[in-house]
Write a protein that holds these residues in place. Structure first.
Motif, PDB file in Angstrom:
ATOM      1  N   LEU A  90       0.820  -1.202   0.000  1.00 54.80           N
ATOM      2  CA  LEU A  90       0.000   0.000   0.000  1.00 54.80           C
ATOM      3  C   LEU A  90       0.855   1.253   0.000  1.00 54.80           C
ATOM      4  O   LEU A  90       2.053   1.214   0.300  1.00 54.80           O
ATOM      5  N   LEU A  91       0.187   2.337  -0.343  1.00 59.09           N
ATOM      6  CA  LEU A  91       0.781   3.660  -0.311  1.00 59.09           C
ATOM      7  C   LEU A  91      -0.059   4.488   0.644  1.00 59.09           C
ATOM      8  O   LEU A  91      -1.282   4.585   0.479  1.00 59.09           O
ATOM      9  N   ALA A  92       0.562   5.041   1.668  1.00 56.36           N
ATOM     10  CA  ALA A  92      -0.111   5.940   2.603  1.00 56.36           C
ATOM     11  C   ALA A  92       0.342   7.364   2.285  1.00 56.36           C
ATOM     12  O   ALA A  92       1.540   7.601   2.101  1.00 56.36           O
ATOM     13  N   GLU A  93      -0.625   8.281   2.207  1.00 56.06           N
ATOM     14  CA  GLU A  93      -0.306   9.662   1.842  1.00 56.06           C
ATOM     15  C   GLU A  93      -0.926  10.630   2.838  1.00 56.06           C
ATOM     16  O   GLU A  93      -2.052  10.425   3.286  1.00 56.06           O
ATOM     17  N   ARG A 118       9.692  -1.262  10.734  1.00 52.94           N
ATOM     18  CA  ARG A 118      10.670  -2.092  10.021  1.00 52.94           C
ATOM     19  C   ARG A 118      11.141  -3.286  10.851  1.00 52.94           C
ATOM     20  O   ARG A 118      11.657  -4.254  10.305  1.00 52.94           O
ATOM     21  N   GLU A 119      10.936  -3.232  12.162  1.00 56.29           N
ATOM     22  CA  GLU A 119      11.309  -4.342  13.050  1.00 56.29           C
ATOM     23  C   GLU A 119      10.213  -5.417  13.109  1.00 56.29           C
ATOM     24  O   GLU A 119      10.442  -6.508  13.614  1.00 56.29           O
ATOM     25  N   GLU A 120       9.020  -5.099  12.626  1.00 55.75           N
ATOM     26  CA  GLU A 120       7.926  -6.070  12.656  1.00 55.75           C
ATOM     27  C   GLU A 120       8.292  -7.281  11.803  1.00 55.75           C
ATOM     28  O   GLU A 120       8.817  -7.136  10.686  1.00 55.75           O
ATOM     29  N   GLU A 121       7.992  -8.445  12.320  1.00 53.28           N
ATOM     30  CA  GLU A 121       8.353  -9.689  11.639  1.00 53.28           C
ATOM     31  C   GLU A 121       7.819  -9.755  10.200  1.00 53.28           C
ATOM     32  O   GLU A 121       8.518 -10.204   9.303  1.00 53.28           O
ATOM     33  N   GLY A 122       6.604  -9.302   9.980  1.00 49.77           N
ATOM     34  CA  GLY A 122       5.997  -9.420   8.655  1.00 49.77           C
ATOM     35  C   GLY A 122       6.182  -8.225   7.752  1.00 49.77           C
ATOM     36  O   GLY A 122       5.678  -8.210   6.624  1.00 49.77           O
ATOM     37  N   ASN A 123       6.918  -7.206   8.204  1.00 49.40           N
ATOM     38  CA  ASN A 123       7.131  -6.034   7.357  1.00 49.40           C
ATOM     39  C   ASN A 123       8.283  -6.279   6.399  1.00 49.40           C
ATOM     40  O   ASN A 123       9.370  -6.678   6.800  1.00 49.40           O
ATOM     41  N   LEU A 124       8.042  -6.031   5.118  1.00 45.60           N
ATOM     42  CA  LEU A 124       9.069  -6.204   4.092  1.00 45.60           C
ATOM     43  C   LEU A 124       9.621  -4.865   3.608  1.00 45.60           C
ATOM     44  O   LEU A 124      10.736  -4.807   3.098  1.00 45.60           O
ATOM     45  N   ALA A 125       8.829  -3.797   3.751  1.00 48.55           N
ATOM     46  CA  ALA A 125       9.284  -2.455   3.352  1.00 48.55           C
ATOM     47  C   ALA A 125       8.422  -1.410   4.039  1.00 48.55           C
ATOM     48  O   ALA A 125       7.214  -1.585   4.201  1.00 48.55           O
ATOM     49  N   PHE A 126       9.060  -0.336   4.453  1.00 43.66           N
ATOM     50  CA  PHE A 126       8.373   0.834   4.992  1.00 43.66           C
ATOM     51  C   PHE A 126       9.257   2.015   4.621  1.00 43.66           C
ATOM     52  O   PHE A 126      10.157   2.413   5.369  1.00 43.66           O
ATOM     53  N   ASP A 127       9.044   2.525   3.414  1.00 45.94           N
ATOM     54  CA  ASP A 127       9.896   3.573   2.848  1.00 45.94           C
ATOM     55  C   ASP A 127       9.148   4.899   2.842  1.00 45.94           C
ATOM     56  O   ASP A 127       8.048   4.992   2.289  1.00 45.94           O
ATOM     57  N   VAL A 128       9.749   5.905   3.433  1.00 45.52           N
ATOM     58  CA  VAL A 128       9.120   7.217   3.576  1.00 45.52           C
ATOM     59  C   VAL A 128       9.713   8.181   2.554  1.00 45.52           C
ATOM     60  O   VAL A 128      10.933   8.286   2.421  1.00 45.52           O
ATOM     61  N   TYR A 129       8.816   8.898   1.860  1.00 45.50           N
ATOM     62  CA  TYR A 129       9.224   9.867   0.842  1.00 45.50           C
ATOM     63  C   TYR A 129       8.465  11.172   1.048  1.00 45.50           C
ATOM     64  O   TYR A 129       7.382  11.184   1.624  1.00 45.50           O
ATOM     65  N   TRP A 172       4.679  10.459   1.391  1.00 46.04           N
ATOM     66  CA  TRP A 172       4.224   9.199   0.809  1.00 46.04           C
ATOM     67  C   TRP A 172       4.991   8.086   1.506  1.00 46.04           C
ATOM     68  O   TRP A 172       6.224   8.130   1.580  1.00 46.04           O
ATOM     69  N   ILE A 173       4.278   7.094   2.000  1.00 44.48           N
ATOM     70  CA  ILE A 173       4.915   5.945   2.651  1.00 44.48           C
ATOM     71  C   ILE A 173       4.531   4.696   1.874  1.00 44.48           C
ATOM     72  O   ILE A 173       3.344   4.367   1.758  1.00 44.48           O
ATOM     73  N   PHE A 174       5.525   4.037   1.329  1.00 44.37           N
ATOM     74  CA  PHE A 174       5.337   2.791   0.584  1.00 44.37           C
ATOM     75  C   PHE A 174       5.548   1.647   1.564  1.00 44.37           C
ATOM     76  O   PHE A 174       6.621   1.530   2.164  1.00 44.37           O
ATOM     77  N   GLU A 175       4.505   0.824   1.740  1.00 42.82           N
ATOM     78  CA  GLU A 175       4.546  -0.250   2.733  1.00 42.82           C
ATOM     79  C   GLU A 175       4.293  -1.598   2.076  1.00 42.82           C
ATOM     80  O   GLU A 175       3.406  -1.711   1.227  1.00 42.82           O
ATOM     81  N   VAL A 176       5.044  -2.595   2.487  1.00 43.08           N
ATOM     82  CA  VAL A 176       4.830  -3.964   2.012  1.00 43.08           C
ATOM     83  C   VAL A 176       4.893  -4.898   3.215  1.00 43.08           C
ATOM     84  O   VAL A 176       5.842  -4.819   4.018  1.00 43.08           O
ATOM     85  N   TYR A 177       3.878  -5.755   3.310  1.00 45.68           N
ATOM     86  CA  TYR A 177       3.808  -6.744   4.381  1.00 45.68           C
ATOM     87  C   TYR A 177       3.763  -8.131   3.757  1.00 45.68           C
ATOM     88  O   TYR A 177       3.275  -8.302   2.637  1.00 45.68           O
ATOM     89  N   ARG A 178       4.256  -9.093   4.483  1.00 50.24           N
ATOM     90  CA  ARG A 178       4.350 -10.466   3.996  1.00 50.24           C
ATOM     91  C   ARG A 178       3.003 -10.983   3.488  1.00 50.24           C
ATOM     92  O   ARG A 178       2.921 -11.636   2.459  1.00 50.24           O
ATOM     93  N   ASP A 179       1.939 -10.674   4.212  1.00 52.22           N
ATOM     94  CA  ASP A 179       0.596 -11.140   3.856  1.00 52.22           C
ATOM     95  C   ASP A 179      -0.425 -10.353   4.676  1.00 52.22           C
ATOM     96  O   ASP A 179      -0.060  -9.442   5.434  1.00 52.22           O
TER      97      ASP A 179
END
Length: 100
Positions: free
Chosen positions: A5-8, A31-42, A52-59
């Motif tokens: 997802l993208l959070a804005e 970023r320390e969460e076990e299921g977090n794959l990306a949490f990039d802030v722009y 803009w925050i680009f977030e990716v979680y395992r599932d």
């Protein structure tokens, strides 16, 4: 399937530095969460108060665990008065199917 997802949101005039500090601290926890794959802030190059925050979680389960993390609600309670919107706008993304 990954949850992406993208959070804005937009920092209020004069609150950009405080928002950047808050989101930076929050990002370290996420970023320390076990299921977090990306949490990039722009920020937008043309509008530096727009975050803009680009977030990716395992599932989906990992995403739900993120939503239920004990530091999420306190972060949002502090963030909301510093941004123009009532809350972050979330856009959920699906990967583009590729041809074999």
């Amino acid at each position: 399937m990954k949850k992406t997802l993208l959070a804005e949101f937009t920092a209020r005039e004069g609150a950009q530095d405080e928002v950047a500090r808050l989101i930076g601290d929050y990002a370290l926890k996420v970023r320390e969460e076990e299921g977090n794959l990306a949490f990039d802030v722009y920020t937008k190059a043309a509008a530096p108060r727009a975050f803009w925050i680009f977030e990716v979680y395992r599932d989906e389960d990992a995403f739900q665990a993120h939503l239920n993390a004990p530091y999420g609600s306190p972060f949002n309670a502090v963030l909301v008065p510093l941004i123009e919107e009532d809350a972050s706008a979330l856009t959920f993304l699906n990967p583009l199917a590729t041809n074999p």
